[in-house]
Design an enzyme around this catalytic site. Structure first.
Site, PDB file in Angstrom:
ATOM      1  N   ASP A  87      -6.305   5.543  -0.621  1.00 58.89           N
ATOM      2  CA  ASP A  87      -7.662   6.063  -0.809  1.00 58.89           C
ATOM      3  C   ASP A  87      -8.594   5.599   0.300  1.00 58.89           C
ATOM      4  O   ASP A  87      -8.340   4.604   0.982  1.00 58.89           O
ATOM      5  CB  ASP A  87      -8.229   5.644  -2.162  1.00 58.89           C
ATOM      6  CG  ASP A  87      -8.432   4.139  -2.296  1.00 58.89           C
ATOM      7  OD1 ASP A  87      -7.541   3.372  -1.878  1.00 58.89           O
ATOM      8  OD2 ASP A  87      -9.484   3.724  -2.813  1.00 58.89           O
ATOM      9  N   GLU A 182      -7.663   1.378  -4.160  1.00 58.10           N
ATOM     10  CA  GLU A 182      -7.984   0.022  -3.734  1.00 58.10           C
ATOM     11  C   GLU A 182      -9.467  -0.133  -3.464  1.00 58.10           C
ATOM     12  O   GLU A 182     -10.059  -1.182  -3.752  1.00 58.10           O
ATOM     13  CB  GLU A 182      -7.170  -0.327  -2.471  1.00 58.10           C
ATOM     14  CG  GLU A 182      -7.264  -1.793  -2.044  1.00 58.10           C
ATOM     15  CD  GLU A 182      -8.374  -2.088  -1.047  1.00 58.10           C
ATOM     16  OE1 GLU A 182      -8.550  -3.265  -0.683  1.00 58.10           O
ATOM     17  OE2 GLU A 182      -9.075  -1.147  -0.624  1.00 58.10           O
TER      18      GLU A 182
END
EC number: 3.4.11.4
Length: 417
Positions: A87, A182
């Site tokens: 991400d 994350e």
């Protein structure tokens, strides 16, 4: 030991391919992954891993990508893993990323074409002074680049392909892990530790060339709710106790010259309000609390609580609730019990012809929580800079050194087992 050489520019093209995929995570979502578009990258990574020979590569329902490079030695070696996150940050758009390679950088300002007001200057990005002659990749000016952490993904993929193509390079079993979310603090929430099947690991999510990080902040989050007294403003004298004003007074009473992100650096912690909302009757604030020791972290939480109580004592009819929860802890507490993990990382960096720099992170990584899940995991440089911004950049040559470092780590564990 064979040395990785990026002869056909496969690394840069691999990174550009990944960076173009929008994988921005969403802190307001309750799903895992928080955005389904992260699985678009996960699907591509699984396809590429299988194509290169990682036959067990798969993505689970939560968006985690797993894969194994089997051992090619008779030695009994701990299973190590390499991890990066898919991400990108919610702080800056990741939609329509257009990576640009600035060949043979010579120190001039880099003006990004889609917004000429976005300019990378050496005076503001001091690491650029070490990049003369390098090929710098940026976005086009309207988005972040996504080097955090797609540089790490590209480097792990490139190293995996090299190891599969060069069986003469001896190594133990190597696990590959790519995580979602994350950037919003949920990177290992749904990790299947048994499926991963590793002993130790390395996140590839650091900044400057040569850095290895064995220490992070310890982190708490706090939610403060003020319940005020609301009444008609025309008849409020002696009655109204505005939750908005009480909350503003509490925030104003916190330290201003210390214990804030804008006034601290190195090993100094902080109390940071990150959002506020509300009305006269009720107002709410969220804080992040950070420091490198649990003792200091606890003290900061106590300071916040004392500040709240002092202000609230002026408002006898208003009430409050303050909820402080642990988020992650300094991974150094675990890594100091396994010094060889960091030592092998340092040696791997130096074998790549780079000076290793052991550092602390004023933040956290997946490795923080992985370490406390029984998977000790320092952080290795990926070469990413100015992350979470439109000025984000990465050097192809620094990425090449990260690939070589990953390969070296695999070799060193085999040599010394």
């Amino acid at each position: 030991m064979s040395k990785y050489i990026n002869l056909d520019q496969s690394l840069a093209q691999r990174f550009i391919r990944y960076a173009a995929i929008d994988t921005q995570s969403d802190p307001g979502s309750t799903t895992c992954p928080s955005t389904l578009k992260q699985k678009n990258l996960g699907t591509l990574l699984v396809e590429e891993l299988i194509e290169m020979g990682v036959s067990d590569a798969e993505m689970d329902k939560n968006g985690y990508v797993y894969g194994t490079i089997p051992s090619n030695t008779n030695k009994k070696i701990p299973v190590i893993f390499f991890c990066s996150h898919m991400d990108t940050s919610p702080d800056c758009s990741g939609n329509g990323v257009k990576p640009i390679i600035h060949d043979n950088y010579q120190g001039a300002d880099l003006i990004l074409p889609d917004d000429v007001n976005i300019v990378l200057k050496m005076s503001e990005h001091t690491d650029l002074k070490h990049q003369i002659g390098h090929d710098i990749i940026t976005a086009s000016g309207t988005t972040l680049l996504g080097a955090d952490n797609k540089a790490g993904i590209a480097e792990i993929m490139e190293a995996a392909n090299f190891l599969i193509q060069h069986p003469e390079v001896k190594h133990g079993t190597i696990k590959i892990l790519f995580t979602p979310d994350e950037e919003i603090g949920r990177g290992v929430d749904q990790l299947d530790v048994e499926k991963l099947g590793a002993d130790f690991g390395y996140t590839i999510d650091g900044e400057t060339l040569g850095s290895i990080e064995d220490e992070t902040f310890s982190a708490d989050g706090a939610t403060l709710i003020i319940n005020g007294v609301s009444t008609h403003p025309g008849f409020a004298k002696g009655k109204m106790e505005s939750a908005i004003k009480i909350l503003a007074e509490i925030i104003a009473a916190l330290p201003k010259d210390t214990l804030t992100p804008e006034t601290t650096h190195q090993k100094e912690g902080f109390i940071h309000p990150v959002s506020i909302s509300g009305q006269v009757e009720q107002a709410e604030a969220h804080f992040i609390i950070r420091d490198f020791t649990d003792e200091k972290l606890t003290a900061h939480g106590q300071l916040l609580e004392n500040t709240v109580k002092n202000v609230m004592s002026k408002y006898p009819n208003a009430t409050f609730s303050l909820d402080i929860k642990a988020q992650y802890r300094n991974m150094k507490q675990i890594l100091d019990q396994y010094p060889q993990i960091v030592q092998f990382g340092i040696e791997a960096i130096e074998r790549a012809g780079v000076t290793a720099k052991k550092q602390s992170i004023r933040g956290g990584t997946d490795g923080s929580r992985l370490s406390f899940m029984g998977l000790p995991c320092p952080n290795i440089f990926a070469g990413e800079h100015a992350f979470h911004s439109k000025q984000e950049w990465v050097s192809v040559q620094d990425m090449e050194k990260a690939v070589q470092t990953i390969i070296n780590i695999a070799c060193i564990w085999e040599e010394k087992s």
